[in-house]
Design a protein around this motif. Structure first.
Motif, PDB file in Angstrom:
ATOM      1  N   ILE A  35       1.034   1.914  -7.517  1.00 30.89           N
ATOM      2  CA  ILE A  35       1.818   2.867  -6.736  1.00 30.89           C
ATOM      3  C   ILE A  35       2.631   2.087  -5.695  1.00 30.89           C
ATOM      4  CG2 ILE A  35       0.150   4.720  -7.088  1.00 30.89           C
ATOM      5  CD1 ILE A  35      -0.806   4.262  -4.192  1.00 30.89           C
ATOM      6  N   ILE A  36       3.535   2.782  -5.036  1.00 29.29           N
ATOM      7  CA  ILE A  36       4.422   2.125  -4.066  1.00 29.29           C
ATOM      8  C   ILE A  36       3.612   1.417  -2.981  1.00 29.29           C
ATOM      9  CG2 ILE A  36       6.148   2.514  -2.266  1.00 29.29           C
ATOM     10  CD1 ILE A  36       7.298   4.761  -3.974  1.00 29.29           C
ATOM     11  N   LEU A  37       2.634   2.099  -2.390  1.00 31.30           N
ATOM     12  CA  LEU A  37       1.832   1.502  -1.316  1.00 31.30           C
ATOM     13  C   LEU A  37       1.179   0.199  -1.763  1.00 31.30           C
ATOM     14  CD1 LEU A  37      -0.010   4.470   0.481  1.00 31.30           C
ATOM     15  CD2 LEU A  37       1.742   2.977   1.428  1.00 31.30           C
ATOM     16  N   GLU A  38       0.652   0.189  -2.985  1.00 27.06           N
ATOM     17  CA  GLU A  38      -0.071  -0.995  -3.480  1.00 27.06           C
ATOM     18  C   GLU A  38       0.854  -2.184  -3.688  1.00 27.06           C
ATOM     19  OE1 GLU A  38      -3.660   1.324  -5.911  1.00 27.06           O
ATOM     20  OE2 GLU A  38      -1.795   0.772  -6.934  1.00 27.06           O
ATOM     21  N   ASN A  39       2.156  -1.938  -3.824  1.00 26.11           N
ATOM     22  CA  ASN A  39       3.110  -3.031  -3.988  1.00 26.11           C
ATOM     23  C   ASN A  39       3.358  -3.780  -2.679  1.00 26.11           C
ATOM     24  OD1 ASN A  39       4.934  -3.561  -6.635  1.00 26.11           O
ATOM     25  ND2 ASN A  39       4.001  -1.526  -6.715  1.00 26.11           N
ATOM     26  N   PHE A  40       2.763  -3.314  -1.584  1.00 26.09           N
ATOM     27  CA  PHE A  40       2.929  -3.963  -0.278  1.00 26.09           C
ATOM     28  C   PHE A  40       1.604  -4.522   0.245  1.00 26.09           C
ATOM     29  CE2 PHE A  40       6.478  -1.196  -0.812  1.00 26.09           C
ATOM     30  CZ  PHE A  40       7.538  -1.821  -0.164  1.00 26.09           C
ATOM     31  N   SER A  41       0.646  -4.740  -0.669  1.00 27.75           N
ATOM     32  CA  SER A  41      -0.688  -5.160  -0.254  1.00 27.75           C
ATOM     33  C   SER A  41      -0.706  -6.538   0.404  1.00 27.75           C
ATOM     34  CB  SER A  41      -1.643  -5.151  -1.460  1.00 27.75           C
ATOM     35  OG  SER A  41      -1.144  -5.999  -2.477  1.00 27.75           O
ATOM     36  N   GLU A  42       0.309  -7.383   0.118  1.00 24.12           N
ATOM     37  CA  GLU A  42       0.321  -8.734   0.700  1.00 24.12           C
ATOM     38  C   GLU A  42       0.747  -8.746   2.158  1.00 24.12           C
ATOM     39  OE1 GLU A  42       4.325  -8.704  -1.669  1.00 24.12           O
ATOM     40  OE2 GLU A  42       2.460  -7.542  -1.543  1.00 24.12           O
ATOM     41  N   TYR A  43       1.221  -7.608   2.661  1.00 20.88           N
ATOM     42  CA  TYR A  43       1.663  -7.557   4.052  1.00 20.88           C
ATOM     43  C   TYR A  43       0.553  -6.973   4.923  1.00 20.88           C
ATOM     44  CZ  TYR A  43       6.135  -8.308   1.802  1.00 20.88           C
ATOM     45  OH  TYR A  43       7.152  -8.818   1.027  1.00 20.88           O
ATOM     46  N   ASN A  44       0.371  -7.552   6.079  1.00 18.11           N
ATOM     47  CA  ASN A  44      -0.717  -7.147   6.967  1.00 18.11           C
ATOM     48  C   ASN A  44      -0.317  -5.921   7.792  1.00 18.11           C
ATOM     49  OD1 ASN A  44      -3.206  -7.250   8.233  1.00 18.11           O
ATOM     50  ND2 ASN A  44      -2.490  -8.679   9.818  1.00 18.11           N
ATOM     51  N   LEU A  45      -0.221  -4.783   7.092  1.00 21.89           N
ATOM     52  CA  LEU A  45       0.171  -3.536   7.742  1.00 21.89           C
ATOM     53  C   LEU A  45      -0.854  -2.447   7.439  1.00 21.89           C
ATOM     54  CD1 LEU A  45       3.994  -3.391   6.918  1.00 21.89           C
ATOM     55  CD2 LEU A  45       2.995  -3.910   9.146  1.00 21.89           C
ATOM     56  N   LYS A  62       3.535   7.463  -5.576  1.00 21.69           N
ATOM     57  CA  LYS A  62       4.147   7.424  -6.914  1.00 21.69           C
ATOM     58  C   LYS A  62       3.923   6.062  -7.558  1.00 21.69           C
ATOM     59  CE  LYS A  62       8.147  10.551  -6.443  1.00 21.69           C
ATOM     60  NZ  LYS A  62       9.624  10.566  -6.414  1.00 21.69           N
ATOM     61  N   LYS A  63       3.634   6.078  -8.839  1.00 20.23           N
ATOM     62  CA  LYS A  63       3.548   4.835  -9.599  1.00 20.23           C
ATOM     63  C   LYS A  63       4.953   4.286  -9.804  1.00 20.23           C
ATOM     64  CE  LYS A  63       0.753   3.259 -13.506  1.00 20.23           C
ATOM     65  NZ  LYS A  63       0.031   3.695 -14.722  1.00 20.23           N
ATOM     66  N   VAL A  64       5.128   2.978  -9.625  1.00 25.97           N
ATOM     67  CA  VAL A  64       6.464   2.386  -9.700  1.00 25.97           C
ATOM     68  C   VAL A  64       7.113   2.641 -11.058  1.00 25.97           C
ATOM     69  CG1 VAL A  64       7.733   0.180  -9.699  1.00 25.97           C
ATOM     70  CG2 VAL A  64       6.056   0.661  -7.917  1.00 25.97           C
ATOM     71  N   SER A  65       6.322   2.659 -12.123  1.00 23.91           N
ATOM     72  CA  SER A  65       6.878   2.888 -13.466  1.00 23.91           C
ATOM     73  C   SER A  65       7.503   4.267 -13.602  1.00 23.91           C
ATOM     74  CB  SER A  65       5.794   2.711 -14.535  1.00 23.91           C
ATOM     75  OG  SER A  65       4.722   3.611 -14.312  1.00 23.91           O
ATOM     76  N   TYR A  66       7.119   5.216 -12.715  1.00 18.74           N
ATOM     77  CA  TYR A  66       7.674   6.565 -12.760  1.00 18.74           C
ATOM     78  C   TYR A  66       8.939   6.702 -11.916  1.00 18.74           C
ATOM     79  CZ  TYR A  66       3.262   8.148 -14.870  1.00 18.74           C
ATOM     80  OH  TYR A  66       2.189   8.315 -15.698  1.00 18.74           O
ATOM     81  N   LEU A  67       9.276   5.665 -11.145  1.00 14.14           N
ATOM     82  CA  LEU A  67      10.426   5.748 -10.256  1.00 14.14           C
ATOM     83  C   LEU A  67      11.724   5.576 -11.034  1.00 14.14           C
ATOM     84  CD1 LEU A  67       9.237   3.508  -7.267  1.00 14.14           C
ATOM     85  CD2 LEU A  67       9.014   5.994  -7.513  1.00 14.14           C
TER      86      LEU A  67
END
Length: 548
Positions: free
Chosen positions: A411-421, A442-447
């Motif tokens: 999902i979109i959120l999980e694509n930012f896991s490398e950032y310390n937020l 949303k899953k990125v594949s659905y975007l």
């Protein structure tokens, strides 16, 4: 094509709400709306790749549908097949001829009259299909399309896996036209087209004896081709069909909005007037109280039927701050040589360097190695010969043309896991990129490709990189977002290396120098040169100008 009571959601995200409309045969329909409104999803439903929650799209049984996606790699694998064979396979003539031959063989030895009747019926259907695909004239038709789209003969012998993204797009479009479907679905078809190819396709589609549905931000293309305009409303989750092309749609829509605004103002004044009377008479004698009650009824009726003005479309808004300055020379490339095959060298003896804070543009026709050069610099590919020296203080942020850096299965959120937020911080940040509420799940594949572009830009904005490497960053984005990111990148304080033939975008960046590929020549920025490549993208003319 009939759409009846179409309703679609992704999780808690509503896409379509009870949409009903009819598209007549042979109409040329432009589909417009904000990124993420559901335009590409609508195409997937038509093709049967997505199942709606309720309602349906009704087509004639056996309707042949042809589809050109925005991101070609989503549909066309890197196959070990030549371009010409791939184009020929656009019409299943070989398969049909093989089946016909087998059917005749079966008929010649069949003794059962009932079975023979069934075989002869199948033979009739196969012959009908071959006639539809104009079996005896098919190769001539293909060659006309190849010529009309300026596909170089040398390209026909290359394998699909060796083509650039732009070349794949052009080849996929040619194959689609050749396949002769009854319904053509085009998703941002002009992203990689030169002017001559675009003109050919406009004429082809205008005279096309079938239905065309096209998603595009290219207003010139829409005005030239379309006879109707379908507006997909992200706010209401409805669709509305307008007569005429984009220009006519805008006239109708603007007049409607002006009328709504006038009525809204009139209602506002009436509402204010009623409220004053109610406030004045509500505590008076019986006669005045009755007047107040009458006005309360009128006010309730007015509020029930009050016009709701459309909300203005929001535009993504962000800034890219650098963590620290780079060295004086953040990047040096010396004597680079690269080719995917020994007999197909793309980059040969290329030398250049960048100064800190410089905006540097790479231009050239599709397939000359622009994206390849960027991949060499970020380390995804290794040069055959030469050195790439990245200063130790240089931090690179890379925007890939086909969004290869995103994880489609997350999902979109999980694509930012490398950032310390924290989740709260990240949700707030993503709001700047128009991802609100449950959008972030949303899953990125659905975007849609436009939404994926915004996710990729969001990741870029968090890097703090002092050098940005951008590969066609305006592809898939609506005009308002294109203008916004042009302003953002113009104000960026770091170094920028960008591949783009979007004149409006590039001209706003403050580019100082340009690298011309394949020659390796470096020139001062010249808008006419960028326009030349955007409009003509013709190698032979480029060589002629160079020799002059």
């Amino acid at each position: 094509m009939n759409i009846k009571n179409l309703t679609m959601t992704f999780g808690l995200q509503e896409i379509f709400d009870d949409v009903t409309l009819q598209i007549k045969e042979k109409e040329k329909v432009g589909i417009i709306g904000m990124n993420g409104a559901g335009k590409s999803t609508f195409f997937k439903i038509i093709m049967g790749k997505l199942e709606p929650d309720s309602g349906r799209v009704i087509l004639k049984p056996g309707t042949r549908i042809g589809f050109l996606p925005q991101v070609i790699s989503d549909e066309i694998p890197s196959m070990d097949i030549t371009v010409f064979d791939f184009l020929l396979d656009g019409r299943p003539i070989k398969k049909l001829e093989r089946e016909l031959s087998e059917a005749y063989m079966e008929a010649s030895i069949e003794t059962d009259e009932k079975k023979l009747k069934y075989i002869m019926k199948r033979i009739g259907k196969l012959q009908e299909k071959l006639e539809y695909y104009e079996v005896y004239n098919a190769e001539n038709i293909l060659l006309k399309i190849v010529t009309g789209m300026n596909i170089d003969s040398d390209l026909l012998d290359m394998n699909l896996c060796d083509l650039s993204g732009g070349q794949k797009s052009k080849i996929a479009f040619a194959r689609l036209l050749y396949s002769n479907p009854e319904i053509v679905l085009l998703d941002e078809p002009t992203n990689h087209l030169d002017v001559d190819s675009k003109e050919y396709i406009i004429n082809y589609l205008k005279n096309y004896n079938g239905t065309v549905l096209v998603i595009s931000h290219d207003i010139e293309f829409l005005d030239a081709v379309t006879t109707q305009t379908l507006y997909v409303d992200k706010a209401t989750h409805k669709m509305e069909l307008y007569p005429g092309n984009y220009e006519k749609y805008m006239k109708i829509r603007n007049e409607r909005l002006k009328t709504q605004e006038r009525l809204f103002e009139k209602q506002e004044k009436e509402e204010e007037k009623l409220k004053k009377i109610i406030a004045k008479y509500i505590r008076g004698n019986e006669k005045k109280a009755n007047i107040a009650k009458d006005r309360q009824k009128k006010l309730a009726k007015l509020e029930e039927n009050k016009i709701v003005l459309e909300k203005k479309q929001k535009v993504a808004h962000f800034k890219i701050k650098i963590n620290h300055p780079s060295g004086v020379v953040p990047l040096k490339c010396e004597n680079l040589k690269f080719g995917y095959k020994e007999d197909h060298i793309l980059i040969d003896d290329l030398t250049f360097d960048l100064g800190r804070g410089e905006k540097f543009l790479i231009v050239g026709e599709n397939g000359v190695g622009k994206s390849t050069l960027l991949k060499l610099i970020v380390g995804y590919l290794k040069p055959l010969i030469g050195e790439i020296d990245i200063n130790e203080k240089t931090e690179i942020g890379y925007y890939a043309q086909e969004h290869e850096l995103l994880d489609n299965d997350k999902i979109i959120l999980e694509n930012f896991s490398e950032y310390n937020l924290s989740t709260k911080e990240l949700r707030s940040f993503l709001g700047s990129f128009l991802f609100f509420g449950d959008d972030v799940y949303k899953k990125v594949s659905y975007l849609s490709p436009g939404e994926r572009s915004r996710v990729a830009l969001a990741k870029l904005a968090l890097t703090g990189a002092n050098m940005l490497i951008l590969d066609e960053p305006t592809n898939h984005l609506d005009p308002q977002t294109q203008e916004m990111i042009a302003n953002t990148f113009r104000d960026y304080e770091g170094t920028m290396l960008v591949v783009s033939h979007n004149v409006e975008f590039v001209d706003n960046l403050g580019v100082e120098r340009m690298l011309m590929l394949p020659s390796g020549e470096i020139r001062y920025y010249d808008k006419d040169t960028v326009m030349y490549y955007q409009e003509l993208n013709n190698q032979s003319k480029y060589k002629k100008n160079k020799n002059n």
